[in-house]
Design a protein around this motif. Structure first.
Motif, mmCIF file in Angstrom:
data_model
loop_
_atom_site.group_PDB
_atom_site.id
_atom_site.type_symbol
_atom_site.label_atom_id
_atom_site.label_comp_id
_atom_site.label_asym_id
_atom_site.label_seq_id
_atom_site.Cartn_x
_atom_site.Cartn_y
_atom_site.Cartn_z
ATOM 1 N N GLY A 129 -6.522 -4.528 -6.520
ATOM 2 C CA GLY A 129 -6.769 -5.425 -5.399
ATOM 3 C C GLY A 129 -5.494 -5.710 -4.631
ATOM 4 O O GLY A 129 -4.550 -4.919 -4.652
ATOM 5 N N ILE A 130 -5.476 -6.873 -3.972
ATOM 6 C CA ILE A 130 -4.295 -7.302 -3.231
ATOM 7 C C ILE A 130 -4.023 -8.765 -3.524
ATOM 8 O O ILE A 130 -4.903 -9.493 -3.983
ATOM 9 C CB ILE A 130 -4.446 -7.090 -1.704
ATOM 10 N N ILE A 169 -0.066 -4.779 -2.973
ATOM 11 C CA ILE A 169 -1.068 -4.167 -3.849
ATOM 12 C C ILE A 169 -0.924 -4.726 -5.259
ATOM 13 O O ILE A 169 0.178 -4.908 -5.765
ATOM 14 C CB ILE A 169 -0.907 -2.632 -3.865
ATOM 15 N N TYR A 170 -2.071 -4.970 -5.883
ATOM 16 C CA TYR A 170 -2.108 -5.404 -7.268
ATOM 17 C C TYR A 170 -2.958 -4.413 -8.047
ATOM 18 O O TYR A 170 -4.090 -4.120 -7.659
ATOM 19 C CB TYR A 170 -2.727 -6.805 -7.370
ATOM 20 N N THR A 171 -2.394 -3.843 -9.117
ATOM 21 C CA THR A 171 -3.180 -2.988 -10.006
ATOM 22 C C THR A 171 -2.817 -3.307 -11.446
ATOM 23 O O THR A 171 -1.692 -3.694 -11.748
ATOM 24 C CB THR A 171 -2.931 -1.480 -9.759
ATOM 25 N N SER A 193 -2.089 3.810 -11.614
ATOM 26 C CA SER A 193 -2.658 4.396 -10.396
ATOM 27 C C SER A 193 -2.686 3.370 -9.273
ATOM 28 O O SER A 193 -2.651 2.171 -9.512
ATOM 29 C CB SER A 193 -4.073 4.897 -10.659
ATOM 30 N N GLY A 194 -2.800 3.876 -8.061
ATOM 31 C CA GLY A 194 -2.738 2.980 -6.922
ATOM 32 C C GLY A 194 -4.044 2.854 -6.174
ATOM 33 O O GLY A 194 -5.125 3.065 -6.696
ATOM 34 N N VAL A 195 -3.889 2.506 -4.901
ATOM 35 C CA VAL A 195 -4.981 2.273 -3.979
ATOM 36 C C VAL A 195 -4.809 3.261 -2.830
ATOM 37 O O VAL A 195 -3.694 3.501 -2.377
ATOM 38 C CB VAL A 195 -4.917 0.813 -3.469
ATOM 39 N N ALA A 196 -5.897 3.814 -2.331
ATOM 40 C CA ALA A 196 -5.823 4.781 -1.238
ATOM 41 C C ALA A 196 -5.710 4.061 0.103
ATOM 42 O O ALA A 196 -6.552 3.239 0.446
ATOM 43 C CB ALA A 196 -7.055 5.675 -1.240
ATOM 44 N N ASP A 197 -4.632 4.373 0.840
ATOM 45 C CA ASP A 197 -4.491 3.934 2.223
ATOM 46 C C ASP A 197 -5.081 5.061 3.065
ATOM 47 O O ASP A 197 -4.433 6.077 3.301
ATOM 48 C CB ASP A 197 -3.017 3.696 2.560
ATOM 49 N N GLY A 236 -3.234 8.107 4.706
ATOM 50 C CA GLY A 236 -3.487 9.220 3.805
ATOM 51 C C GLY A 236 -2.529 9.266 2.639
ATOM 52 O O GLY A 236 -2.046 10.337 2.275
ATOM 53 N N LYS A 237 -2.245 8.112 2.045
ATOM 54 C CA LYS A 237 -1.347 8.090 0.897
ATOM 55 C C LYS A 237 -1.789 7.011 -0.078
ATOM 56 O O LYS A 237 -2.624 6.173 0.240
ATOM 57 C CB LYS A 237 0.099 7.848 1.350
ATOM 58 N N ASP A 238 -1.213 7.061 -1.290
ATOM 59 C CA ASP A 238 -1.497 6.055 -2.306
ATOM 60 C C ASP A 238 -0.463 4.947 -2.232
ATOM 61 O O ASP A 238 0.731 5.194 -2.030
ATOM 62 C CB ASP A 238 -1.464 6.664 -3.712
ATOM 63 N N LEU A 239 -0.938 3.723 -2.411
ATOM 64 C CA LEU A 239 -0.056 2.565 -2.489
ATOM 65 C C LEU A 239 -0.078 2.078 -3.931
ATOM 66 O O LEU A 239 -1.150 1.858 -4.495
ATOM 67 C CB LEU A 239 -0.534 1.457 -1.544
ATOM 68 N N LEU A 240 1.077 1.915 -4.525
ATOM 69 C CA LEU A 240 1.177 1.529 -5.928
ATOM 70 C C LEU A 240 1.387 0.023 -6.066
ATOM 71 O O LEU A 240 1.633 -0.683 -5.085
ATOM 72 C CB LEU A 240 2.322 2.299 -6.590
#
Length: 165
Positions: free
Chosen positions: A143-144, A106-108, A112-116, A120-124
């Protein structure tokens, strides 16, 4: 033989009373007068217009059923994108990714992260993006990218807008 006759008579009575109760039940709207607010009469053109509005997102687009408005292109289309090492696939707001092959992280640009959506969780930032999981990007700037050390491309299914940096 007596048991068979008794069963047959019982079954016949059940069917007769069952059908009788169904036949005596009034149909929906049977007590209303056609053309009133409880049971309005509508024209085919009105129904066609309402269907077109619903198909166009309800936003008062072209309601002529013989010439419907074309749906917007690109937002529902799924594309397979090959991402080279060193590049970043940045999603527009609302875009969805599924990593099909390769190792992605994951790239941010923010905390805040991205919803998987699959787990059902956030990826940082920096976390591994699991293969075959539906990832949702709520805002731009996320993004990624190809995991460091991997020399082959990522294959990602993308629905929505994106840019490659």
């Amino acid at each position: 033989m007596k048991k068979f006759k008794l069963i047959t008579i019982t079954a016949a009575l059940c069917v007769a009373f069952g059908i009788g109760s169904i036949l005596n039940t009034p149909a929906d709207g049977a007590g209303t007068t056609p053309g009133t607010t409880d049971d309005p009469v509508v024209t085919k053109s009105y129904v066609d217009q309402q269907i077109q509005q619903a198909l166009n997102g309800g936003g008062g687009g072209n309601t002529n059923p013989t010439n419907p408005t074309q749906p917007s292109q690109g937002t529902d289309e799924v594309k397979n994108v090959a991402l080279k090492p060193g590049k970043i696939l940045i999603a527009d707001a609302g875009t969805e990714f599924i990593v099909r092959s390769g190792n992605a992280v994951i790239y941010t640009e923010v905390a805040s992260g991205v919803a998987d959506l699959t787990d059902g969780k956030d990826l940082l930032n920096g976390e591994t993006a699991p293969k075959n999981h539906l990832l949702s990007f709520p805002r731009e700037g996320r993004g990624i990218q190809v995991k460091e050390g991997q020399t082959s491309n990522l294959i990602v299914m993308v629905r929505g807008g994106y840019t490659i940096k």
